[in-house]
Design an enzyme around this catalytic site. Structure first.
Site, PDB file in Angstrom:
ATOM      1  N   HIS A  17      18.993  23.027 -28.482  1.00  0.00           N
ATOM      2  CA  HIS A  17      18.140  23.298 -27.324  1.00  0.00           C
ATOM      3  C   HIS A  17      16.955  24.164 -27.735  1.00  0.00           C
ATOM      4  CE1 HIS A  17      22.048  22.837 -24.882  1.00  0.00           C
ATOM      5  NE2 HIS A  17      21.303  21.787 -24.583  1.00  0.00           N
ATOM      6  N   LYS A  41      30.169  19.424 -12.613  1.00  0.00           N
ATOM      7  CA  LYS A  41      30.625  19.972 -13.896  1.00  0.00           C
ATOM      8  C   LYS A  41      31.237  21.348 -13.682  1.00  0.00           C
ATOM      9  CE  LYS A  41      27.360  17.997 -17.247  1.00  0.00           C
ATOM     10  NZ  LYS A  41      26.352  18.363 -18.261  1.00  0.00           N
ATOM     11  N   ARG A  90      19.130  13.505 -29.226  1.00  0.00           N
ATOM     12  CA  ARG A  90      19.844  13.785 -30.467  1.00  0.00           C
ATOM     13  C   ARG A  90      20.040  12.518 -31.281  1.00  0.00           C
ATOM     14  NH1 ARG A  90      24.811  16.656 -27.674  1.00  0.00           N
ATOM     15  NH2 ARG A  90      24.395  14.821 -26.436  1.00  0.00           N
ATOM     16  N   SER A 129      26.712  21.332 -26.428  1.00  0.00           N
ATOM     17  CA  SER A 129      27.316  22.525 -25.830  1.00  0.00           C
ATOM     18  C   SER A 129      28.831  22.387 -25.747  1.00  0.00           C
ATOM     19  CB  SER A 129      26.735  22.761 -24.429  1.00  0.00           C
ATOM     20  OG  SER A 129      25.376  23.072 -24.500  1.00  0.00           O
TER      21      SER A 129
END
Length: 167
Positions: A17, A41, A90, A129
């Site tokens: 990030h 979440k 990514r 994460s």
């Protein structure tokens, strides 16, 4: 004034990030790091903790603001006069879901807002994460994968008994 938004859960913010943040900060007058509250979440860190960690991690960047929000990204973009939304990629697997989201958001934004994609540095293309949290909680070494304030925050959370079962 060109305002750019880079939004995410940032639970926690990683060096991947930070790679995107550092590069996006050079693209406009103001970069807003938007910490999203996603009700679907379960977060390791609270919204306020994630906001504070992001603030500490970006303190070296004078044109970065940290804010938090919930709801539609497009609504936030309109309400805060955002010109550009940055999304990090990514790997190719990110592209498919990100392009769908960008196309839906473009429809919701209306004219004048662009979405740009920045590729994460290959050094961090494998970092997520959720992976960082899992490795940390299983007593693995995450040095170099998260900024120092996040490492401290993870340790503090576990020591306080609020962050999982790390022994």
């Amino acid at each position: 004034m060109k305002r750019i938004l880079y939004a995410g859960s940032f639970d926690p913010i990683t060096n991947g990030h930070m790679d995107i943040i550092n590069r996006a900060a050079r693209l406009g007058e103001t970069l807003v790091v938007g910490v999203i509250q996603n009700p679907s979440k379960k977060s390791f860190f609270s919204l306020e903790e994630r906001k504070e960690l992001a603030r500490r991690c970006t303190a070296h960047l004078p044109n970065v603001e940290v804010d938090c929000f919930s709801g539609l990204l497009a609504r936030y973009v309109k309400e805060h006069n955002i010109d550009t939304v940055v999304r990090g990629l990514r790997a190719t697997m990110d592209f498919e879901s990100e392009i769908q989201m960008a196309q839906m958001n473009a429809r919701l934004y209306g004219e004048g807002v662009e979405t740009i994609f920045l590729m994460t540095s290959p050094d961090y293309s494998f970092v997520s994460s959720s992976m960082v949290k899992e490795v940390f909680l299983l007593d693995g070494d995450i040095n170099g994968l998260v900024p120092e304030p996040v490492l401290q925050g993870l340790n503090d959370k576990v020591k306080s008994g609020l962050g999982g079962d790390k022994k």
